[in-house]
Design a protein around this motif. Sequence first.
Motif, PDB file in Angstrom:
ATOM      1  N   LYS A   1      16.151   4.837   4.165  1.00 33.82           N
ATOM      2  CA  LYS A   1      14.737   4.775   4.526  1.00 33.82           C
ATOM      3  C   LYS A   1      14.500   5.427   5.875  1.00 33.82           C
ATOM      4  O   LYS A   1      15.415   5.623   6.661  1.00 33.82           O
ATOM      5  CB  LYS A   1      14.253   3.322   4.553  1.00 33.82           C
ATOM      6  N   LEU A   2      13.220   5.784   6.120  1.00 31.16           N
ATOM      7  CA  LEU A   2      12.794   6.369   7.379  1.00 31.16           C
ATOM      8  C   LEU A   2      11.519   5.671   7.828  1.00 31.16           C
ATOM      9  O   LEU A   2      10.677   5.321   6.985  1.00 31.16           O
ATOM     10  CB  LEU A   2      12.511   7.866   7.223  1.00 31.16           C
ATOM     11  N   PRO A   3      11.327   5.459   9.131  1.00 28.06           N
ATOM     12  CA  PRO A   3      10.074   4.855   9.584  1.00 28.06           C
ATOM     13  C   PRO A   3       8.909   5.828   9.467  1.00 28.06           C
ATOM     14  O   PRO A   3       9.087   7.048   9.514  1.00 28.06           O
ATOM     15  CB  PRO A   3      10.374   4.521  11.051  1.00 28.06           C
ATOM     16  N   GLY A   4       7.696   5.284   9.311  1.00 33.13           N
ATOM     17  CA  GLY A   4       6.492   6.101   9.261  1.00 33.13           C
ATOM     18  C   GLY A   4       6.132   6.548   7.848  1.00 33.13           C
ATOM     19  O   GLY A   4       6.808   6.227   6.869  1.00 33.13           O
TER      20      GLY A   4
ATOM     21  N   SER B   1       0.857  -1.184   0.000  1.00 36.83           N
ATOM     22  CA  SER B   1       0.000   0.000   0.000  1.00 36.83           C
ATOM     23  C   SER B   1       0.891   1.230   0.000  1.00 36.83           C
ATOM     24  O   SER B   1       1.952   1.245   0.620  1.00 36.83           O
ATOM     25  CB  SER B   1      -0.938   0.012   1.214  1.00 36.83           C
ATOM     26  N   THR B   2       0.445   2.263  -0.701  1.00 38.83           N
ATOM     27  CA  THR B   2       1.268   3.464  -0.845  1.00 38.83           C
ATOM     28  C   THR B   2       0.401   4.635  -1.268  1.00 38.83           C
ATOM     29  O   THR B   2      -0.699   4.450  -1.814  1.00 38.83           O
ATOM     30  CB  THR B   2       2.379   3.250  -1.879  1.00 38.83           C
TER      31      THR B   2
ATOM     32  N   SER C   1       6.402   6.505   0.167  1.00 40.50           N
ATOM     33  CA  SER C   1       5.960   5.897   1.415  1.00 40.50           C
ATOM     34  C   SER C   1       5.285   4.577   1.056  1.00 40.50           C
ATOM     35  O   SER C   1       4.379   4.540   0.221  1.00 40.50           O
ATOM     36  CB  SER C   1       4.976   6.810   2.150  1.00 40.50           C
ATOM     37  N   GLU C   2       5.723   3.499   1.672  1.00 40.68           N
ATOM     38  CA  GLU C   2       5.137   2.196   1.382  1.00 40.68           C
ATOM     39  C   GLU C   2       4.648   1.531   2.668  1.00 40.68           C
ATOM     40  O   GLU C   2       5.019   1.945   3.770  1.00 40.68           O
ATOM     41  CB  GLU C   2       6.142   1.292   0.662  1.00 40.68           C
ATOM     42  N   ASN C   3       3.793   0.530   2.497  1.00 39.67           N
ATOM     43  CA  ASN C   3       3.139  -0.135   3.631  1.00 39.67           C
ATOM     44  C   ASN C   3       2.355   0.877   4.462  1.00 39.67           C
ATOM     45  O   ASN C   3       2.296   0.791   5.691  1.00 39.67           O
ATOM     46  CB  ASN C   3       4.151  -0.855   4.515  1.00 39.67           C
ATOM     47  N   THR C   4       1.711   1.832   3.779  1.00 38.48           N
ATOM     48  CA  THR C   4       1.014   2.907   4.487  1.00 38.48           C
ATOM     49  C   THR C   4      -0.172   2.414   5.303  1.00 38.48           C
ATOM     50  O   THR C   4      -0.620   3.105   6.223  1.00 38.48           O
ATOM     51  CB  THR C   4       0.535   3.972   3.492  1.00 38.48           C
ATOM     52  N   ALA C   5      -0.688   1.247   4.971  1.00 39.46           N
ATOM     53  CA  ALA C   5      -1.819   0.694   5.720  1.00 39.46           C
ATOM     54  C   ALA C   5      -1.366  -0.216   6.861  1.00 39.46           C
ATOM     55  O   ALA C   5      -2.196  -0.784   7.561  1.00 39.46           O
ATOM     56  CB  ALA C   5      -2.743  -0.075   4.773  1.00 39.46           C
ATOM     57  N   LEU C   6      -0.059  -0.346   7.048  1.00 40.70           N
ATOM     58  CA  LEU C   6       0.475  -1.268   8.044  1.00 40.70           C
ATOM     59  C   LEU C   6       1.299  -0.531   9.089  1.00 40.70           C
ATOM     60  O   LEU C   6       1.721   0.614   8.886  1.00 40.70           O
ATOM     61  CB  LEU C   6       1.358  -2.325   7.361  1.00 40.70           C
ATOM     62  N   ALA C   7       1.541  -1.210  10.203  1.00 39.45           N
ATOM     63  CA  ALA C   7       2.382  -0.633  11.253  1.00 39.45           C
ATOM     64  C   ALA C   7       3.827  -0.497  10.798  1.00 39.45           C
ATOM     65  O   ALA C   7       4.599   0.271  11.378  1.00 39.45           O
ATOM     66  CB  ALA C   7       2.311  -1.500  12.508  1.00 39.45           C
ATOM     67  N   SER C   8       4.181  -1.216   9.751  1.00 44.99           N
ATOM     68  CA  SER C   8       5.552  -1.182   9.230  1.00 44.99           C
ATOM     69  C   SER C   8       5.763  -0.082   8.187  1.00 44.99           C
ATOM     70  O   SER C   8       6.727  -0.130   7.417  1.00 44.99           O
ATOM     71  CB  SER C   8       5.914  -2.536   8.619  1.00 44.99           C
TER      72      SER C   8
END
Length: 450
Positions: free
Chosen positions: A180-183, A143-144, A157-164
């Motif tokens: 990369k950066l978290p969030g 998701s992005t 930004s990837e995995n936007t629907a996940l906690a990761s």
Amino acid sequence: MPVIRPIAKPALALAGVLALAGCSSSKAAIEETHPTWHNAEVNAVSRATVAAGVAAVTSMRPDGTLETAALDLAGGRRLWTAPATIAGRLPGMGVQPPAAVETGPGQGIIAALDPAKQGRWNATLVARDARTGQRKWTRPVQSTFGPQRCGAYLCMSENTALASARMVVLDPLTGKLAWKLPGIAEVEWSDASRVVMLHMAKHPALSAHDLKTGKPAWQLPVEQALSPGIDLSGGWSFGTAGGNLVGYVAPYTNPKKNRTSAFGLFSVKLADGTVNWLRPSVVRVYPSGSPGFAPVVRPIDEEGQYGGFARLDPGSGRVVGQITADQVPGTGWWLAFPPDLGKLDFLKPNSTGAAFDLSSGQAAPVKGQRGWSFCVTDPKPLPLAGQAPGFYSVASLCEFDLATGKRVTGAGVPPPWFTGSQEGWRLWRDEKGAVHAVKDTTGTIPGMYG
């Protein structure tokens, strides 16, 4: 006051309290002196991006599916198309444009989401040669919000629907991860050496990073720049003004708490994140220029009452033109602006409107005067196949006669404050989705949509 649904710089949801507000030249004169073209083979629903002599848009096909369309910037000829999709983007953000990145003299890539699915992956990020459409590399996507250019790199930004969820910075030639950066974050500005991102969190923040290494240069909580109680659900927009970044955060009323979040404009130095000025409790009006080019705002007091209208200097935040609340002419209007943004026009459909000179605040004659405003104030959502409902195409502007409230036939080119300019080219979509372009050497300036 009528309210429309403008799709501006990405927003989680459009604020319900947006106040409506909005250069052209003779069409014939521009066509005689500047290269122009239009392409009616596409139905553009996103903004256009530019790199390596190619313009790219997300287009909707007759069956409701999406495609990435690459057009020759010099003449508008369609170079190639490829299937596209939305994978996790929220409706209030509008349809994402492709990301266009120059990789060398006359060379570049166009990156977009392909609907190819594999197992738990919902789409594939595909980078193609800007001119030929040849695949260069792919990356699976869960998701992005979509890819963006960040300097000479590609950000997403990837995995936007996940906690990761994380922001990845990729080499545009190979797709390899640079850092990369978290969030979840969004690119608001970049140059050859640095990128500034907005981190979408409970307490959003701006941060600047070295493009090659990701090393942080500065960080600024948005609440520190504006005021506590920020909620990005109302939407946001950024634009550059010289060495500064001017940001706008829209209000959002939480239906559970019945409380409106903090909102307004502020400016920070790109060099070190220092706050230059702020204008709290003002809403940006639509249509109008980018916050970094020609912000036009309207204040709202604690009781929710609207004040007058003001145009601000993006460099200092000072008022350079305004009218008071008691000068606003009743109801049944929406805003329009002339080519130079020197007047504030109140357009009334099929009726005589009103105009005010912003420099003096005095009423101005409307006979023979024209203004640019949204072509429609009740746009219909896009009939996208297999996507969440509620996506709208980027709005288009039309020219109106203020004395009659009617559209002007054979109107000129929409103003630079609306279209913006990329490498001297201004690109926009008309009501039918056709892409138009003119090269008028205005350099690179932000438009209404950034």
